[in-house]
Every structure is written in C-alpha cells, then in structure tokens.
Scaffold this active site. Structure first.
Site, short mmCIF file in Angstrom:
data_model
loop_
_atom_site.label_atom_id
_atom_site.label_comp_id
_atom_site.label_asym_id
_atom_site.label_seq_id
_atom_site.Cartn_x
_atom_site.Cartn_y
_atom_site.Cartn_z
N HIS A 1 -36.51 -75.13 35.26
CA HIS A 1 -37.68 -74.87 34.39
C HIS A 1 -39.09 -74.46 35.03
CE1 HIS A 1 -37.81 -79.65 33.38
NE2 HIS A 1 -39.22 -78.93 33.45
N ASP B 1 -30.27 -79.03 35.52
CA ASP B 1 -32.20 -78.12 35.21
C ASP B 1 -32.14 -79.05 36.92
OD1 ASP B 1 -34.41 -77.84 34.69
OD2 ASP B 1 -34.67 -78.64 33.60
N SER C 1 -41.82 -83.60 36.01
CA SER C 1 -40.70 -82.65 35.22
C SER C 1 -39.94 -82.81 37.41
CB SER C 1 -40.07 -81.43 34.51
OG SER C 1 -41.05 -81.45 33.79
#
Length: 720
Positions: free
Chosen positions: A84, A226, A655
């Site tokens: 992402h 991810d 992240s």
C-alpha cells in the site's frame, strides 16, 4: 522453588500478553530504554541499534516517499516496503494493457526496473538535539507575535544557521529538518540525504498485496502479503542524482540481515520507522472534539465518496485503475475514524484521560504551582469556543477540498491580472504556468464524468451538514442562478468551464479573456472553497495561538511529572524516526474471543470468495498451497506463515517498518494495527494494542515460489 518458577512463568506470560507503550527517540535509547530492552530480550548492544558516530541498524531504515517507512535489504539498494506504500507508483505504471495492480509486476533484469517519477527515499544521517541553540535564537530574533517557536519557515532559517555554524556539508540532495517536540519544549535537527532516482522492482498482484481490502483493513486476523520492492539508483560515483539512464544501483553502507527462523509467542521484537501523528497529550475535551468533528466528518463524507467511486470503478477497468490509489487512500482513514470512535467509547478513553489530567493537576498542587491548572482551563475554554469552526472546516476539507477534484484546477489569478494590465510578457508567462497546472490537474488519472457524479453527491452532503446561512459563498450562486439545484450547478460546471476538457482549455488559452475567467463556474467554486476554508482558519486564529502556548505548558508539566517519577518519556509522533518495542503474543478483545498471534496460508483459502474482488485467490497461489510447495519458507509444522502481531506501539507512517528480532535481524514488515488498537493514537491500551506484520517468510515465498524472481532473493543476506 516451584512457587518461584510459577511466579516467573506468570510474569513472563503477562509481559508476552501486553504491548509496550512508547515511540522512543533514538538519541534517548541508551539512557532511557536500553535496560528494559535487554530485559525483554534484546541480544545485541544498543550501539548496534543506533550509534551517532558509527554505522548501525538505523542506517538501513529509510523514509519512503515521505509518508511510509522502508528498509534496505541488499547491498545494491533494494528497498522493501508495503504494497500500500508503493500502491500509487504501481498504479501510475498500470494501464488496461499492463495492469500491474491486478497482475503484479516483477523486474527480471535491472533494465526492466521502472523509474518512479516523484518518488524519493531519504536516509537520516544525523539526529541532533539543538534545543539550547533554538532557544537562544528565539531570544534574540524579532518575533512580534511570539509565534516563531512553532513556525516551520522560521525553524528552517535556524536550521540553516546552525548547519553553517557547525560546518555541516550541504549538497543539492541534503535536507535539514528542524522540528519542535514535546509541545515545543525541545527541538531536534535531522540531517538527511535524499535519493530521487527510485525504480520499481517488484509487487505482488492486489489479490495478494491487498487481500481482504477494505473488509480486512485495520482488522486481525490478516492474510495479505502487503509488500512491494523498489531500488535506489545513484550516479556512478555513488552520490544522489536525478533520474538518468546511466545511473547505477546504489551501494549502500548498511543493509539488513534476514532471519527465516520465524516468531513464537513471547519473542522480543523492535521496530524502527517514521510514525506520522498521534495525540497522547490530549485532555478529555480534545478527545471528545476529535470524535465529533474530524472522525465524524471522515466517516460521514467519505462513506458517500467511496460508495460513488466504487460504483464507477466496478463498471470499468479504466476507471478502476485511474481511481485505485485515490480510493485506497480515502478508505484507509475512513475505517480508522469509525474504529477509533467505537474504541474510544468502548474503552472509556474519556475517563482514562480525565484520570491522567487529574494526576497532573494534583502534581501541580503538590509542587505549589497553578501553571498547569491555568493551561488546562485555557485548553478547555478554547476547545469549547472553536467547535463550530472546526466542524465546518472539516466539512469543507472532506467534501470540497478532498472530495470534489475540480477544486484542484490551477489558479487563474496571474493570468487575470496580466489580461487586465495588458502586459504581454506577464501574459505569456501566466499562460505557460496555467498550462502546466492544467496538465497536472487533468492527468491520466482524472475522469471528469466520475468527478461530476461524486461532486454532486458530496455537495449535497455538505449542504445537509452545514446550515444555509453558514455555507461557503458558492451556495449563493447555486441558489440564485440554479434555484438551489446542486445537480444543475455541477452539470453547468462540467458543461461550460474552460477547464472541462483539454480541448476547451486549449481553445480558451488561444484567446484568453478576463470575462471568461470571471464567469467560469469552476473558478468561482475553487475560489469559494479556498475562501471558506481560510475563513474558518481565521475564525480560530486567536484560539489556535493561545492553545499552542497552553499545550506547551501542559506537556512541559507532563514531562516534569514523569521525570519526578523516574518514568521514561517520549514525544508525540511527528513523522520523525522512532523506535518501539514489545513482544509477540495473542490477545483477547472481548470475553470468549481469543486471537492467535499468527496466520497461515490456510486462512487465505478459508476466506476465498471468487465472487468478491476483495477475496479472490490467484490460481498459482492455490496450486502452491495444494502441493505444499513452500520451499524453505514453511514453518516447522509444514504450514506457510503469512502474518503475525506484536506488541509494538505504532501509527500511520510506520507502514513498511522493519520488524527486528532480538539479534537485530529482519523477521517481518509492519503494515497495520488491529481494530481494537485504533484508539492508540490518543490513548495506549497495553492489553489490546498490536502491530500487524507480514512475516518475512511469506514475502520471500511470494518472490521466489510465486513470482519466480529468485534472483532478488539471491541478492539478500539470509540466515536460517
């Protein structure tokens, strides 16, 4: 003896079952955190983690694109981050013909690695506490409003002065970042090197990288791979450079060792990354304000926007690719806002905050000062005064600035001025800049018909939220010229504006007139939105200035109280490099529910739904699963791990952060929090807070066995 052993086991279980609060400054680790980290399981010297004078793990952790974290996993500049985090660049390279979002992308040679325009990777060279110097400058510099202590523009000047004074080498790729911490009670300078030639190397298909999509976002258990990979390129001499086909992979000074040993319950972990924002020093009134304004607007307005976008995306592959990144970005904090508000109520966070603030007020009374009481009363008063302005500002921001894309048309002010002054030189310059602005606005990812539909829905939502007499000025035009019909107004914008299409814009630019600009409805709308937002800002200016001063005093009190108690302290997150630590472990969000600390590929197959785009499973992944073809990446019991949770303190910006074991080896990549831990931005809950991480074994399994890109694994340093 048996009793002692039992107590020891119970103590260990308690540690394994809770998270550790703190987004720690690396400069404070040796003094504040080393002892605790060693006790929990750190098995290397703290100088191996961070050392101001030598190479350490810090040197392999990078700021990826300004909003995420990445880690260096090979000597030739290979960067691992989240799917992402790389999503916008995967989307930029995608088209209906080359749909990397759906199919994934893998560069099998260096020549196939794709340049990513506008992407940068930033290394932190030095972290310097220069609080005394900043305070000295504040004391001697003219500051008529007394606001320089928070001014980014002023702090930039101070950073430049300090760098010159200390003979810090500055190149075109050096960045100096001086930021206030602890409510501007301390100041740290970050000396950074920015690399701007970054190329996409690999990304799994969204059916792996975003498996579960919005349904699973912020949830546990998770089953998504991810991750994505990029490479840093530099000039042949190793120095940063703009993109050039002759640039070469950057020979880094530090890359991480990867450990395939996996994780088990109770394992110590630590994470380094760039957490974005949190608000741990809020009082209860501010928490309630956040719930009723920012979070309420995110939920209410974005629900409308996302529903309309998704409807159009499901109709067309072209629209799906155009809006994939925009949709994902909006959806992320839409669900965050919903989960945070639910958690704040469920966990009685307002009561927790009241206890925290009463503790500081009591400390003030004990030490004979009413400073903290005055700051507290000031904050409460300000929050009450500014509620309506904050509520309206958030409505404008969500519905009009973020939601209606045609708000972002380029400014026509310079062109209008040149036309009225009949200044040919200024006119030519303004036309050139306007054309550049239009090309940025009307890019390959803009679809005017989608914008038309979404804008109609959002302006109606704005009108429902804000009373008629308070709405931005464009609604007077809607009422007068279109009899209050929002659909008719939006249609007129898209049917008549000079910005409605490249052809219309080119025709206007060929013969521009002041009348055409002044009559243009898109221009009027953009000006109205900007003016309305600025008006809410101006309405809060006095309160904002007073709040900042009171907040500074309040946080200073928190610091003094914790120092008095001998408790370690850390500042709120602000997108600067931090370290967090905690133990791997399960958690129980409510009675009768227990979540394990890891997931496996079996869970992907259990969630599979070929009729739901969020839960489609690629055929090759199913084949690998059915054949148990996991290679060296399987667990000892033969299962294929995917994700795990650990008790580290994180938030947005973390992240892509590397997750280390006690030896400082890479075991995973942080990508999310659990739903029950969303309140952690405001109040940390040690029983429920968990960071969700992609197990590095799943990452390598996808690269090697699924993608057939073993050459990438071969350039990594791996221990079993």
């Amino acid at each position: 003896m048996k009793k002692a052993i039992l107590l020891s086991l119970l103590s260990f279980a308690a540690l394994a079952g809770r998270a550790d609060e703190g987004m720690w400054m690396l400069t404070d680790l040796k003094e504040q955190n080393a002892a605790a980290m060693y006790e929990l399981g750190l098995d290397i010297g703290i100088d191996k983690v961070y050392c101001p004078d030598n190479i350490s793990l810090k040197d392999a952790v990078v700021h990826f694109g300004g909003g995420c974290t990445g880690e260096i996993i090979s000597s030739e500049g290979l960067v691992l981050t989240n799917h992402h985090c790389g999503y916008g660049h995967i989307q930029q390279h995608s088209s209906v013909e080359h749909d990397y979002l759906t199919d994934g992308f893998w560069a099998m040679t260096r020549k196939e690695e794709l340049p990513c325009k506008g992407l940068s990777v930033t290394f932190i060279d030095k972290i310097l506490d220069i609080t005394p110097y900043v305070k000295e400058q504040l004391a001697i510099d003219e500051d008529p409003e007394g606001l320089n202590y928070l001014s980014p523009a002023y702090l930039k000047k101070v950073a430049d002065r300090f760098a010159k004074k200390e003979n810090i080498e500055i190149t075109p790729f050096t960045a100096l970042e001086l930021k206030p911490f602890y409510g501007a009670n301390r100041y740290y300078l970050f000396v950074k090197t920015v690399y701007k030639d970054i190329r996409m190397v690999g990304a799994p298909p969204s059916s792996i990288g975003k498996f579960g999509a919005d349904t699973d976002n912020w949830m546990w258990p998770r089953h998504c791979g991810d991750f994505s990979m990029f490479r840093i390129y530099a000039a042949p001499d190793g120095k940063p450079a703009e993109y050039n086909e002759n640039n070469v992979p950057f020979k880094v000074k530090k890359h991480l060792t990867i450990n395939l040993g996996g994780v088990k319950d109770g394992d110590f972990t630590f994470v380094m990354g760039f957490p974005g924002r949190n608000w741990r020093y809020m009082i209860s009134d501010e928490v309630e304000e956040r719930m009723l304004t920012t979070n309420f607007m995110r939920k209410t307005v974005r629900t409308v926007r996302l529903d309309n976008l998704l409807e159009e995306m499901l109709k067309s592959d072209k629209v799906r690719i155009q809006y994939a990144s925009k949709y994902a970005s909006s959806a992320n904090y839409w669900k965050n806002a919903i989960g945070m508000n639910e958690g704040l109520v469920r966990l009685n966070v307002l009561d927790t905050k009241k206890k925290q603030q009463e503790k500081l007020l009591a400390y003030g009374r004990e030490t004979g000062t009413d400073t903290y009481r005055k700051a507290f009363d000031t904050i409460r008063e300000i929050v009450g005064k500014r509620h309506d302005a904050v509520y309206h500002q958030q409505a404008i921001y969500e519905a009009c600035q973020l939601g209606t894309e045609f708000y972002k048309i380029p400014s026509t002010d310079a062109l209008l001025k040149a036309l009225k002054e009949n200044n040919k030189e200024a006119l030519d310059s303004a036309k050139t800049k306007l054309k550049e602005g239009f090309d940025r606005f009307f890019n390959k990812d803009y679809n005017p018909e989608v914008d038309r539909k979404v804008s109609k829905a959002l302006l109606k939502t704005y009108a429902e939220l804000i009373p008629a007499e308070q709405r931005i000025s464009i609604f007077a035009v809607i009422d007068k010229q279109f009899k209050g019909n929002i659909d008719a107004f939006v249609d007129a914008c898209f049917d008549t504006s000079i910005f409605r299409s490249p052809e219309a814009f080119a025709s206007f630019l060929n013969k521009p007139t002041a009348k055409a600009i002044e009559k243009d409805l898109m221009v009027q709308y953009a000006q109205s939105v900007k003016k309305g937002y600025n008006a809410t800002d101006e309405a809060m200016k006095a309160e904002t200035d007073a709040y900042n001063l009171a907040h500074k005093t309040w946080v200073e009190g928190m610091m003094k109280m914790k120092q008095h108690e001998g408790t370690p302290i850390y500042p709120d997150a602000n997108s600067t490099l931090r370290l967090t630590y905690g133990k791997v472990g399960p958690y129980s969000p409510k009675d009768g529910v227990e979540y394990n600390y890891y997931t496996t590929l079996k869970g992907v197959m259990e969630k599979e739904d070929p009729n739901n785009y969020e839960f489609v499973v690629p055929a090759k992944l199913k084949e690998l699963y059915n054949n148990k073809d996991f290679g060296r990446y399987a667990m000892k019991n033969g299962e294929m791990p995917i994700c795990f949770v650990t008790g580290t303190d994180n938030t947005g910006g973390n992240s892509g952060s590397p997750v280390f074991n006690g030896k400082g080896e890479l075991i995973g990549t942080g990508f999310d929090r659990n739903y029950e831990g969303l309140t952690g931005d405001i109040a940390f809950n040690p029983q429920l807070q968990r960071a969700a991480c992609v197990d590095i074994r799943y990452t390598l399994f996808i690269i090697d066995k699924y993608a057939g890109a073993k050459h990438l694994v071969d350039e990594m340093t791996i221990v079993e």
